[in-house]
Design a protein around this motif. Structure first.
Motif, short mmCIF file in Angstrom:
data_model
loop_
_atom_site.label_atom_id
_atom_site.label_comp_id
_atom_site.label_asym_id
_atom_site.label_seq_id
_atom_site.Cartn_x
_atom_site.Cartn_y
_atom_site.Cartn_z
N ASP A 381 0.83 -1.20 0.00
CA ASP A 381 0.00 0.00 0.00
C ASP A 381 0.87 1.26 0.00
OD1 ASP A 381 -2.73 1.19 0.24
OD2 ASP A 381 -1.88 1.99 2.11
N GLY A 382 1.99 1.22 0.73
CA GLY A 382 2.90 2.36 0.75
C GLY A 382 3.52 2.62 -0.61
N LYS A 383 3.88 1.56 -1.33
CA LYS A 383 4.42 1.72 -2.68
C LYS A 383 3.39 2.41 -3.59
CE LYS A 383 7.37 -2.42 -2.91
NZ LYS A 383 7.55 -3.69 -3.64
N ARG A 384 2.15 1.96 -3.46
CA ARG A 384 1.10 2.55 -4.29
C ARG A 384 0.94 4.04 -4.01
NH1 ARG A 384 -3.75 4.08 -3.24
NH2 ARG A 384 -3.74 3.10 -1.16
N ARG A 385 0.92 4.39 -2.73
CA ARG A 385 0.75 5.80 -2.37
C ARG A 385 1.94 6.63 -2.83
NH1 ARG A 385 -3.09 7.15 1.60
NH2 ARG A 385 -4.32 5.40 2.36
N LEU A 386 3.13 6.08 -2.70
CA LEU A 386 4.32 6.81 -3.12
C LEU A 386 4.31 7.00 -4.63
CD1 LEU A 386 6.96 8.16 -2.46
CD2 LEU A 386 8.05 5.91 -2.30
N ARG A 387 3.90 5.99 -5.35
CA ARG A 387 3.82 6.11 -6.80
C ARG A 387 2.80 7.18 -7.18
NH1 ARG A 387 6.54 4.66 -11.58
NH2 ARG A 387 5.16 5.47 -13.18
N GLU A 388 1.66 7.21 -6.50
CA GLU A 388 0.64 8.22 -6.78
C GLU A 388 1.19 9.62 -6.53
OE1 GLU A 388 -2.62 7.18 -4.30
OE2 GLU A 388 -3.40 5.63 -5.65
N LEU A 389 1.98 9.75 -5.48
CA LEU A 389 2.57 11.06 -5.17
C LEU A 389 3.51 11.51 -6.27
CD1 LEU A 389 2.56 13.14 -2.81
CD2 LEU A 389 4.63 12.02 -1.99
N ILE A 390 4.32 10.59 -6.77
CA ILE A 390 5.25 10.92 -7.85
C ILE A 390 4.48 11.30 -9.12
CG2 ILE A 390 7.03 9.98 -9.38
CD1 ILE A 390 7.98 10.62 -6.57
N GLU A 391 3.48 10.50 -9.46
CA GLU A 391 2.71 10.78 -10.67
C GLU A 391 1.98 12.12 -10.56
OE1 GLU A 391 0.23 7.39 -10.98
OE2 GLU A 391 1.74 6.14 -11.98
N ALA A 392 1.49 12.43 -9.37
CA ALA A 392 0.73 13.66 -9.20
C ALA A 392 1.62 14.89 -9.28
CB ALA A 392 0.00 13.64 -7.86
N PHE A 420 20.20 17.44 -13.28
CA PHE A 420 18.75 17.61 -13.36
C PHE A 420 18.18 16.44 -14.15
CE2 PHE A 420 14.94 18.89 -15.60
CZ PHE A 420 14.20 19.50 -14.60
N TYR A 421 17.07 15.89 -13.71
CA TYR A 421 16.46 14.73 -14.35
C TYR A 421 15.02 14.99 -14.71
CZ TYR A 421 20.60 12.24 -12.76
OH TYR A 421 21.89 11.84 -12.55
N GLU A 422 14.62 14.45 -15.83
CA GLU A 422 13.28 14.65 -16.33
C GLU A 422 12.30 13.65 -15.70
OE1 GLU A 422 12.18 16.95 -18.44
OE2 GLU A 422 14.16 17.87 -18.63
N PRO A 423 11.02 14.02 -15.60
CA PRO A 423 10.04 13.13 -14.96
C PRO A 423 9.92 11.75 -15.60
CG PRO A 423 9.17 15.34 -15.12
CD PRO A 423 10.45 15.35 -15.88
N ALA A 424 10.10 11.65 -16.92
CA ALA A 424 9.91 10.34 -17.57
C ALA A 424 10.84 9.30 -16.98
CB ALA A 424 10.14 10.48 -19.07
N GLN A 425 12.11 9.63 -16.81
CA GLN A 425 13.03 8.65 -16.25
C GLN A 425 12.85 8.51 -14.75
OE1 GLN A 425 17.05 9.19 -17.56
NE2 GLN A 425 16.55 8.71 -19.69
N LEU A 426 12.36 9.54 -14.10
CA LEU A 426 12.03 9.41 -12.68
C LEU A 426 10.97 8.34 -12.49
CD1 LEU A 426 12.38 10.50 -9.79
CD2 LEU A 426 10.56 12.12 -10.29
N HIS A 427 9.95 8.36 -13.32
CA HIS A 427 8.89 7.35 -13.24
C HIS A 427 9.46 5.96 -13.49
CE1 HIS A 427 5.10 10.01 -13.60
NE2 HIS A 427 6.11 10.76 -13.18
N ALA A 428 10.32 5.85 -14.52
CA ALA A 428 10.90 4.54 -14.84
C ALA A 428 11.78 4.05 -13.70
CB ALA A 428 11.72 4.65 -16.13
N LEU A 429 12.52 4.95 -13.09
CA LEU A 429 13.40 4.55 -11.99
C LEU A 429 12.58 4.09 -10.79
CD1 LEU A 429 16.44 4.44 -11.43
CD2 LEU A 429 16.22 6.64 -10.30
#
Length: 941
Positions: A381-392, A420-429
């Protein structure tokens, strides 16, 4: 370290800005770095490199919003770089940068900023921290080259150390020092709790009085020339530009920056290596009192994948423990304090601060997680919430980022010496992180982190909460709790709030009975009588704003109901909404940017909120739940009363004028202890019904609408379905309050070095929507004139704050607030009266009118980035003039002649009031009248 840039939530749980400077800071990234190198972007979009003199630069083309360019000059020279007898000089140099430079004569920097709609002070054009100084400009594309010329002057030795300007700015900084003396002391003490010795606390950027007052000019200039060198600088330009062209321009403009040699960096201050405690009894930033537990550690020397993965697992562990303590929307556990150190922090809201029970609950949760770890379901559940935070907060669509947000992120990366890093690779990471993380890894991460030796346990009291129940904290108490709980065989682990839906059962949809086109959007009429005014999204990065506005406010209640009516907003925030507790609502909003607040002002009341475009349904659900009748609750009643006892005025727009009216007619702050004791929860519930129960009185403004068809469906369901509720009585007839005959208030305060002045103008007349534009412009012109006189000529005031308000029950109001040395009281009053009188008699100049129009245009252009203000403006203007008033074109809303006429009418002596404190002697209405009749010379003429 990767960073989550929490760009949408109002994060109020800790004042990280104070770790660096006294000034307000627009940048509120939790200082860390990001994840995708700039080189991943096309060369025509991003240009980066270094000049021969060592200056690093990054230029990025980004057209959100259009016609806007953000520039940042970062100089790694702050208060930690000062010698013992130079404390405060880095900050003083920052001040001097706005006085005179190679290409800007005295006054021209201010004129340039004014021409771009910026204001010295209010727009935070520069600030000094411990480790760096930052200069920032926000300009139109056609003056980008001129803006770079100014930044280049600051960077290449072009600041002119004019003795007169230096003397003036010394006085200004000393005034700033006096204003923030208590706050600076508290911040320094907190810093000292983190580190060995007291070097950070001793080197607060504001400096030492004797140094700022007496250090020879030659020493000040020497500091500037020694530290402002290319290897210490980074230039950032982001906006609606041609990146290649701007790169060529900056290479020429900044070629003169000296290459050094750069002085050695100051030695890193060691962490304390132990657990310490700290208490702040007046945490001005805090809305709720709280207890925090923090761990400090050195920044990683390098950040390979393994380090990034370890940090992900630590963040996840912190968020899981925080969830057990109570979910906090917008919470992020990691803060980079300095280029050398970072901090991980937990928080527990508590009116009792550091009392033993609160400390036991906080440490018990920490220790239980250390002993027992985390379960698989909890981690998932924590992973899901953290992922939502990143996506948001890191949307993949670059158009949803503003140039200012990108510039701020580049700034953080530069300060932390990271890529500096772009969001696309942040999501992939993050996907890779999640794959390699299980419950055992998170448990081990928590045990490692919570074993850090350097810790700070801190208690912070919100000024609005009861001081008698708040308990400070000390090292011995914490040590005893740690020992006692460590000896227990079993501890309560705490339990994360269950994931809940705001609404399990959706209400039946109401009906839209009429639609009307409007500039920028439209108007919807609902079957229950409500009116919804909406505006289309103007840029992909725009958040939604909502304001439900109802005429009435406190004055819609009878005198016996005033206390219950004022209690409604605080009661709602504590009791929860629609059958959900406050904690359940908070848990449901974790990972979302949606905010909602009820409000009751003098003659208006309603609800306000913001959200991302994709959270429209959540936003309207919150509105629906707040409009439902709340349950009676003694706990919520007590919380509301504690907030009111702390001073309701701080929450009210009308509070600026309270001083002018008798307690018998002013419907706030006139209650006695008996009134508080006799208030029953059902009275607050009844007040809520009287305030919000009639949909026919609602005007709901919604801005940033990306999908009008979806808006219609959701508005019909969540607003159109609210049924009218019968009020307990008819509302009183509207009335206009009569001000006191007295015009001068306040007096002397022996021994006080700083005097304060609040000038109020209240013209008791009717007004329309155009008058709000005029009042906004006139008070800004007054502020600029007084800044020129009191700050830039006399050097007797750090700044001038200003504002305006439009109230049917009062009239048209404007206010000015300033402060200065107590010995300069007479001159400050004389200058202010002369300035106000001159504007009333002579009107505005052509140049001032053009600057007022520029300022208004900037405000209109910036509205999409200020969703709450945008919705408020739409609701107000529609209420004043219908759909025609929604065309926000300053050129069509007021003329120079209208400004002159309003100045003559409103700035009359019978409308002028002064509150003065800290001035010696007596001064009254007759003195003000005499001064108005024979005003002193306006400074500069």
């Amino acid at each position: 370290m990767w960073c989550v840039f929490i760009m949408a939530r109002i994060i109020f749980f800790f004042p990280w800005a104070f770790l660096f400077s006294m000034k307000s800071v627009r940048l509120f990234c939790l200082l860390a770095a990001l994840l995708l190198p700039c080189s991943a972007m096309a060369a025509d979009v991003v240009r980066e490199g270094s000049l021969a003199n060592g200056l690093n630069y990054m230029v990025r083309s980004h057209a959100t919003p259009t016609d806007k360019v953000e520039l940042r000059l970062l100089v790694r020279a702050g208060s930690m770089h000062e010698a013992d007898d130079e404390r405060g000089i880095a900050h003083l140099v920052e001040h001097l940068a706005f006085g005179r430079t190679r290409h800007f004569a005295p006054g021209e920097v201010v004129d340039f900023l004014n021409g771009q709609g910026m204001r010295i002070g209010s727009d935070s054009n520069a600030y000094t921290f411990h480790h760096f100084t930052n200069y920032q400009l926000s300009v139109n594309p056609d003056v980008t080259e001129r803006a770079m010329t100014l930044l280049a002057d600051w960077a290449d030795g072009g600041i002119v150390f004019d003795p007169a300007i230096v003397a003036r700015e010394r006085t200004i900084v000393l005034d700033e020092m006096r204003l923030g003396e208590a706050q600076s002391k508290g911040y320094g003490e907190y810093l000292d709790a983190m580190f060995a010795g007291s070097r950070y606390g001793e080197r607060m950027p504001i400096g030492q009085e004797a140094v700022v007052r007496d250090l020879p000019l030659e020493r000040i200039e020497a500091f500037y020339r020694r530290h402002y060198v290319g290897p210490r600088m980074t230039l950032l330009v982001v906006g609606d530009i041609d990146a290649a062209r701007v790169e060529a321009q900056l290479k020429q403009a900044f070629a003169r920056v000296p290459a050094g040699p750069a002085p050695d960096e100051p030695a890193a201050v060691a962490l304390s290596g132990e657990r310490r405690s700290f208490t702040e009894f007046q945490a001005q930033w805090a809305r709720r009192s709280q207890l925090n537990w923090a761990w400090l550690e050195a920044q990683p020397v390098s950040r390979p994948f393994e380090q990034e993965l370890a940090d992900y697992q630590r963040v996840l562990a912190m968020m899981l423990v925080q969830a057990r303590l109570g979910a906090e929307p917008g919470y992020w556990p990691l803060v980079n304090l300095t280029p050398q150190y970072r901090q991980w922090i937990l928080l527990l809201n508590s009116k009792q601060g550091g009392d033993r029970a609160t400390v036991e609950r906080l440490y018990g949760t920490i220790e239980a997680a250390r002993r027992d770890g985390f379960g698989d379901a909890e981690v998932a559940d924590g992973k899901r919430r953290l992922r939502e935070l990143i996506e948001a907060n890191h949307p993949l669509d670059a158009a949803r980022w503003t140039s200012a947000a990108l510039a701020d992120q580049y700034q953080v990366a530069a300060l932390m010496r990271d890529n500096f890093y772009e969001p696309a690779q942040l999501h992939a990471l993050f996907d890779r992180f999640a794959e390699q993380t299980d419950a055992a890894a998170v448990t081990e991460a928590w045990r490692s982190l919570s074993a850090q030796a350097s810790q700070v346990v801190s208690a912070w009291r919100a000024p609005s909460e009861n001081a008698t129940t708040f308990v400070g904290i000390d090292d011995g108490e914490v040590a005893q709790v740690v020992a006692d709980l460590g000896a227990r065989d079993k501890l309560e682990a705490g339990q994360a709030a269950n994931t809940v839906q705001l609404m399990d059962h959706l209400p039946p949809s109401g009906q839209i009975t009429a639609r009307e086109a409007a500039p920028g959007g439209g108007v919807l009429r609902l079957s229950n009588g409500a009116t919804v005014v909406w505006q289309r999204q103007r840029s992909p990065s725009e958040q939604m704003g909502l304001l439900l506005m109802i005429e009435g406010g406190q004055l819609s209640a009878t005198r016996p109901e005033w206390l219950a009516t004022a209690a409604v907003p605080f009661y709602l925030n504590e009791v929860g909404w629609g059958g959900l507790s406050r904690d359940q609502v908070q848990a449901a909003l974790v990972g979302k940017a949606t905010t909602m607040w009820p409000w009751v002002d003098l003659d208006m009341h309603g609800l306000g909120g913001t959200a991302r475009a994709e959270e429209l349904e959540t936003l309207l659900q919150l509105v629906h739940l707040q409009l439902l009748e709340p349950p009676p609750s003694a706990v919520a009643r007590d919380y509301a009363l504690s907030r009111l006892k702390g001073g309701s005025g701080e929450f009210l727009g009308a509070a600026s004028w309270q001083r002018l009216y008798a307690p018998q007619v002013w419907p706030y702050d006139n209650w006695k202890d008996q009134d508080y004791r006799l208030l029953f929860p059902l009275e607050v519930v009844t007040a809520h019904r009287n305030l919000y129960g009639d949909p026919a009185r609602w005007t709901v403004a919604i801005t940033g609408v990306a999908d009008p068809a979806r808006l219609e469906a959701l508005v019909a369901r969540y607003l159109g379905s609210v049924a009218p509720r019968t009020p307990s009585r008819a509302a009183p007839a509207p009335q206009r309050l009569q001000a006191y005959a007295q015009h001068v208030y306040g007096g002397s305060q022996p021994g006080k070095r700083e005097a304060s002045f609040i000038w109020r103008v209240m013209a008791p007349e009717d007004f329309n929507g155009d008058d709000a534009w005029i009042a906004y412009s006139l008070v800004d012109i007054l502020r600029q004139r007084l800044m020129a006189s009191l700050r830039f000529e006399q050097g007797s005031a750090y700044g001038v704050a200003a504002g305006h308000g439009m109230f049917r029950s009062l009239g048209v109001g404007m206010w000015l607030r300033t402060s200065g040395p107590a010995e300069a009281c007479a001159r400050t009053i004389e200058t202010t009266v002369a300035t106000i009188g001159q504007l009333a008699r002579e009107g505005v100049t052509d140049a001032e009118f053009q600057m007022a129009q520029a300022r208004s245009r900037k405000w209109v252009a910036d509205l999409p980035q200020m969703p709450a203000d945008y919705a408020s403006a739409i609701a107000f203007q529609y209420g004043m003039g219908g759909t025609a008033a929604l065309a926000f074109d300053p050129a069509k809303r007021y003329t120079q002649a209208q400004l002159d006429a309003a100045a003559a009418r409103w700035l009359a002596p019978e409308h002028l009031y002064l509150e003065r404190n800290g001035c010696a002697g007596t001064w009254g209405d007759h003195d003000l009248a005499a001064l108005w009749q024979a005003p002193a010379r306006v400074a500069g003429q």
